[in-house]
Design an enzyme around this catalytic site. Structure first.
Site, PDB file in Angstrom:
ATOM      1  CG  ASN A  54      31.905  25.407   0.402  1.00  0.00           C
ATOM      2  OD1 ASN A  54      31.916  25.934  -0.705  1.00  0.00           O
ATOM      3  ND2 ASN A  54      32.040  26.094   1.529  1.00  0.00           N
ATOM      4  CD1 TRP A  55      33.293  21.130  -4.568  1.00  0.00           C
ATOM      5  CD2 TRP A  55      33.141  21.618  -6.744  1.00  0.00           C
ATOM      6  NE1 TRP A  55      32.913  19.988  -5.219  1.00  0.00           N
ATOM      7  CE2 TRP A  55      32.816  20.254  -6.567  1.00  0.00           C
ATOM      8  CE3 TRP A  55      33.114  22.147  -8.038  1.00  0.00           C
ATOM      9  CZ2 TRP A  55      32.458  19.413  -7.628  1.00  0.00           C
ATOM     10  CZ3 TRP A  55      32.763  21.310  -9.097  1.00  0.00           C
ATOM     11  CH2 TRP A  55      32.440  19.963  -8.895  1.00  0.00           C
ATOM     12  CE  LYS A  56      35.586  26.177   2.043  1.00  0.00           C
ATOM     13  NZ  LYS A  56      36.387  26.314   3.243  1.00  0.00           N
ATOM     14  CG  HIS A  58      31.328  29.132   4.773  1.00  0.00           C
ATOM     15  ND1 HIS A  58      32.572  29.649   5.007  1.00  0.00           N
ATOM     16  CD2 HIS A  58      31.480  27.792   4.710  1.00  0.00           C
ATOM     17  CE1 HIS A  58      33.452  28.652   5.079  1.00  0.00           C
ATOM     18  NE2 HIS A  58      32.802  27.511   4.902  1.00  0.00           N
ATOM     19  CD  GLU A  89      36.092  29.951   3.774  1.00  0.00           C
ATOM     20  OE1 GLU A  89      35.589  29.834   2.659  1.00  0.00           O
ATOM     21  OE2 GLU A  89      36.720  29.042   4.350  1.00  0.00           O
ATOM     22  CD  GLU A 139      31.307  24.707   7.777  1.00  0.00           C
ATOM     23  OE1 GLU A 139      31.498  23.671   7.146  1.00  0.00           O
ATOM     24  OE2 GLU A 139      31.675  25.821   7.376  1.00  0.00           O
ATOM     25  N   GLY A 181      39.541  24.465   7.094  1.00  0.00           N
ATOM     26  CA  GLY A 181      40.725  24.604   6.249  1.00  0.00           C
ATOM     27  C   GLY A 181      42.042  24.535   6.998  1.00  0.00           C
ATOM     28  CB  SER A 196      39.769  19.750   9.096  1.00  0.00           C
ATOM     29  OG  SER A 196      40.349  21.021   8.875  1.00  0.00           O
ATOM     30  N   GLY A 235      35.026  21.028   2.660  1.00  0.00           N
ATOM     31  CA  GLY A 235      35.736  21.961   1.790  1.00  0.00           C
ATOM     32  C   GLY A 235      36.840  21.247   1.037  1.00  0.00           C
ATOM     33  N   GLY A 236      38.048  21.315   1.573  1.00  0.00           N
ATOM     34  CA  GLY A 236      39.240  20.793   0.884  1.00  0.00           C
ATOM     35  C   GLY A 236      39.066  19.392   0.316  1.00  0.00           C
TER      36      GLY A 236
HETATM   37  P1  PGA Z   1      37.328  22.352   5.106  1.00  0.00           P
HETATM   38  O1  PGA Z   1      36.171  23.427   4.860  1.00  0.00           O
HETATM   39  O2  PGA Z   1      36.728  20.992   4.930  1.00  0.00           O
HETATM   40  O3  PGA Z   1      38.364  22.665   4.043  1.00  0.00           O
HETATM   41  O4  PGA Z   1      37.845  22.565   6.486  1.00  0.00           O
HETATM   42  C1  PGA Z   1      34.893  23.214   5.399  1.00  0.00           C
HETATM   43  C2  PGA Z   1      33.998  24.374   5.034  1.00  0.00           C
HETATM   44  O5  PGA Z   1      34.479  25.498   4.947  1.00  0.00           O
HETATM   45  O6  PGA Z   1      32.785  24.191   4.823  1.00  0.00           O
END
Ligand code: PGA
Length: 267
Positions: free
Chosen positions: A10-12, A96, A98, A183, A189, A229, A250-251
């Site tokens: 997930n590149w956000k 998600h 966010e 999640e 993150g 993470s 994500g990251g």
């Molecule tokens: P993260 O994000 O790996 O940076 O914790 C995961 C996500 O939001 O899907």
């Protein structure tokens, strides 16, 4: 029944088009031989089309970070299923944390650090899930508790409730198309990964709830990712667990080497 692992990046809100192309060009050779893991990347809307062309014919698939639940029309800022299918998108991330808004709206004075910017609710998650399925897109539905909910011992109740609402009116016949992502909000993150035994336990709760709603065949078939993470150094332990069928990353998906290492840990 064995479920094929699915690792989704997930590149956000990262990467311009040239940067996105650079990342995917670096990733392709690193995962080229992998056939036993589904590999998915989720660029921003602006990069979907060129990235889709770049991965055509490869073992990498395309996902979208969003979808709206109407076919077309006056919905400024939104993206439709037809537009996504047109550029080769297969999966869509829904719910998600966010964009979810259940922890407060983004008004002046609200706690910005606790994100939740876009007012996504369990109801809109359900509308999007139904519309994606109807349109031939495969939903990756995210669920998870906040730190306060975990501390209050509410994790299982929260997660079960999110699934009940996400799956409202979903037919068991189309349900094996859905992927769930557990999640925990506090792990996203933050660098703070959920303990593998506990992540597996909650994914088991998710599987149990899917079974209650859609039957045991669906519960056995549906894949459940862990997200929060996940990194090259903790992926193997998480992915070895019975109820964890992949990762939503994500990251670590923004670096080709790291994402490839996670894919290879799943292989
Ligand atoms: P993260 O994000 O790996 O940076 O914790 C995961 C996500 O939001 O899907």
């Amino acid at each position: 029944m064995s479920r094929k692992k699915i690792i989704a990046g997930n590149w956000k809100m990262n990467k311009t088009v040239p940067e996105a192309l650079e990342l995917v060009k670096a990733l392709k050779p690193l995962v080229a031989g992998v056939t036993d893991v589904e590999i998915v990347i989720t660029p921003s809307f602006t990069a979907l089309y060129p990235v889709g062309i770049e991965i055509a014919g490869s073992n990498i698939e395309l996902a979208s970070q969003g979808i709206f639940w109407k076919a077309s029309g006056a919905y400024t800022s939104q993206i439709s299923a037809a537009q996504l299918l047109d550029v080769g998108v297969k999966y869509v991330i829904i719910g998600h944390s966010e964009p979810r808004g259940r922890f407060g709206v983004a008004e002046e004075g609200a706690n910005d650090e606790f994100y939740k910017y876009f007012g996504e609710s369990d109801h809109t998650v359900n509308l999007k899930t139904l519309f994606a399925l109807k349109s031939g897109l495969l939903p990756i539905v995210c669920v998870g508790e906040t730190l306060a909910e975990r501390k209050a011992g509410e994790t299982d109740t929260i997660v079960r409730d999110q699934i009940v609402k996400a799956l409202n009116k979903v037919e068991p016949s189309s349900s094996s198309q859905i992927v769930f992502a557990y999640e925990p909000v506090w792990a996203i993150g933050t660098g703070e990964v959920c303990d593998a035994v506990e992540a597996d336990r909650v994914c088991g709760v998710i599987r149990d709830q899917i079974g209650i709603q859609l039957g045991s065949a669906a519960a056995k078939a549906i894949r459940i990712q862990y997200g929060g993470s996940m990194k090259p150094d903790n992926a193997a332990e998480l992915l070895a667990k019975e109820n964890i069928d992949g990762g939503l990353i994500g990251g670590a998906s923004l670096k080709a080497q790291d994402f490839a290492a996670i894919v290879n840990a799943a292989s």
